[in-house]
Scaffold this motif. Structure first.
Motif, PDB file in Angstrom:
ATOM      1  N   ASP A 133       0.811  -1.214   0.000  1.00 22.29           N
ATOM      2  CA  ASP A 133       0.000   0.000   0.000  1.00 22.29           C
ATOM      3  C   ASP A 133       0.845   1.264   0.000  1.00 22.29           C
ATOM      4  OD1 ASP A 133      -2.374  -1.449   0.006  1.00 22.29           O
ATOM      5  OD2 ASP A 133      -2.467  -1.537   2.200  1.00 22.29           O
ATOM      6  N   GLY A 134       1.966   1.251   0.683  1.00 23.17           N
ATOM      7  CA  GLY A 134       2.747   2.466   0.840  1.00 23.17           C
ATOM      8  C   GLY A 134       3.726   2.751  -0.278  1.00 23.17           C
ATOM      9  N   GLN A 135       3.737   1.940  -1.345  1.00 27.23           N
ATOM     10  CA  GLN A 135       4.729   2.131  -2.399  1.00 27.23           C
ATOM     11  C   GLN A 135       4.090   2.233  -3.783  1.00 27.23           C
ATOM     12  OE1 GLN A 135       8.304  -0.423  -2.006  1.00 27.23           O
ATOM     13  NE2 GLN A 135       7.361  -1.234  -0.158  1.00 27.23           N
ATOM     14  N   VAL A 136       2.865   2.714  -3.843  1.00 29.67           N
ATOM     15  CA  VAL A 136       2.157   2.760  -5.110  1.00 29.67           C
ATOM     16  C   VAL A 136       2.873   3.679  -6.105  1.00 29.67           C
ATOM     17  CG1 VAL A 136      -0.083   2.179  -4.146  1.00 29.67           C
ATOM     18  CG2 VAL A 136       0.636   4.559  -4.185  1.00 29.67           C
ATOM     19  N   LEU A 137       3.014   3.170  -7.319  1.00 31.79           N
ATOM     20  CA  LEU A 137       3.620   3.903  -8.436  1.00 31.79           C
ATOM     21  C   LEU A 137       5.065   4.330  -8.157  1.00 31.79           C
ATOM     22  CD1 LEU A 137       0.616   6.152  -9.579  1.00 31.79           C
ATOM     23  CD2 LEU A 137       1.352   3.968 -10.534  1.00 31.79           C
ATOM     24  N   SER A 138       5.729   3.611  -7.236  1.00 33.42           N
ATOM     25  CA  SER A 138       7.105   3.976  -6.898  1.00 33.42           C
ATOM     26  C   SER A 138       8.132   3.208  -7.721  1.00 33.42           C
ATOM     27  CB  SER A 138       7.365   3.741  -5.410  1.00 33.42           C
ATOM     28  OG  SER A 138       7.203   2.379  -5.068  1.00 33.42           O
TER      29      SER A 138
END
Length: 295
Positions: free
Chosen positions: A213-218
């Motif tokens: 959840d915390g790394q979207v589109l990273s």
């Protein structure tokens, strides 16, 4: 010796119990579907937008007759033949089975699809979208070309294990309009997170293939076949020189702001998908990705 035999029997029983548990592990039931008349032309556009042509067409093969290998650290996945051929394609499917497959990732036989098929993102497609896609696929010439079997090693080869994966890691995309943002920004968010499923390739997957959840589109350093996908965050895009016009140009031509060209799977996405999109949709995607607002 007796103790060893007892341990082995116990392990065998536990393994059998685990297999049976996975076989009967529940999958989402079919959802309600409103009947609608499909628009072939709009469905063909959606097939481009959603990447159906890109993934389900191998180089040199007939459209939608099966894709080339998607090589990942979990194995090689092959998109199947989705032409209306009754034997090799989906010609024997019903519309209801098609909708469940695309939006819920469940095959007509009740088996779960691997998340290499981005059904988590297609969950946002409307009943009208599905009717249009169905009409377009039915109008595609049937091709008698058997689908290639996935080359996936154990334990990922145990298809029933995907049911357990879905319980803990599946994240079906949802769409709610943000009334504080412009219509273009909202359309862009829908396209990026829905049919265009950008996050499927541009978000790193964890050790079991889930999307954190915390790394979207990273970005994903090992997205496919050893290739990295770059981050699509606002900071990363602006640092690489992207403007709204530059983003539109890149998605239309495959040429980046610094004059370089997309390679690998992104080149295929441009060639088979984004270069065909309406200018309005490319503008909307750029507006969202660069966090612009035209209010």
């Amino acid at each position: 010796m007796k103790r060893l035999s007892a341990v082995l029997v116990t392990l065998a029983l536990l393994a059998s119990l685990g297999v049976l548990t996975l076989q009967f592990w529940p999958l989402p039931p079919p959802g309600p579907i409103a009947q609608a008349n499909g628009d072939v032309k709009r469905g063909a556009y959606l097939a481009r937008l959603s990447g159906c042509i890109t993934c389900h067409t191998a180089p040199g093969a007939e459209p939608l007759s099966g894709g080339a290998a998607l090589v990942s650290r979990f194995g090689s996945f092959y998109a199947p033949n989705i032409t209306p051929d009754p034997e090799s394609g989906i010609g024997s499917w019903t519309f209801e089975q098609f909708v469940r497959a695309v939006r819920q990732g469940v095959s007509p036989s009740g088996e779960p699809y691997y998340p290499a098929f981005p059904y988590e993102f297609y969950a946002t497609l409307t009943d009208q979208d599905m009717a249009d896609l169905w009409a377009a696929l039915q109008a595609t010439p049937a091709v008698d070309r058997p689908s290639t079997t996935h080359a996936v090693p154990f334990p990922f080869s145990v298809r029933a294990g995907v049911k357990l994966w879905r319980t803990f890691f599946e994240r079906p995309a949802t769409y709610v309009t943000n009334i504080t943002r412009s219509a273009g920004w909202n359309r862009g968010r829908y396209l990026v997170w829905g049919p265009a499923h950008c996050a499927a390739c541009h978000t790193p997957r964890n050790i079991v293939g889930g999307l954190p959840d915390g790394q979207v589109l990273s970005g994903d350093p090992s997205m496919q076949d050893g290739q990295a996908s770059p981050p699509l965050t606002v900071q990363a895009l602006t640092a690489r020189g992207y403007t709204k016009e530059g983003m539109i140009q890149a998605l239309r031509t495959g040429i980046t702001p610094d004059g370089d060209a997309f390679g690998g799977s992104m080149a295929e996405v441009v060639h088979q998908s984004t270069k065909f999109l309406l200018n309005q949709h490319l503008e909307d995607m750029a507006t969202y990705l660069l966090d612009l607002d035209d209010n």
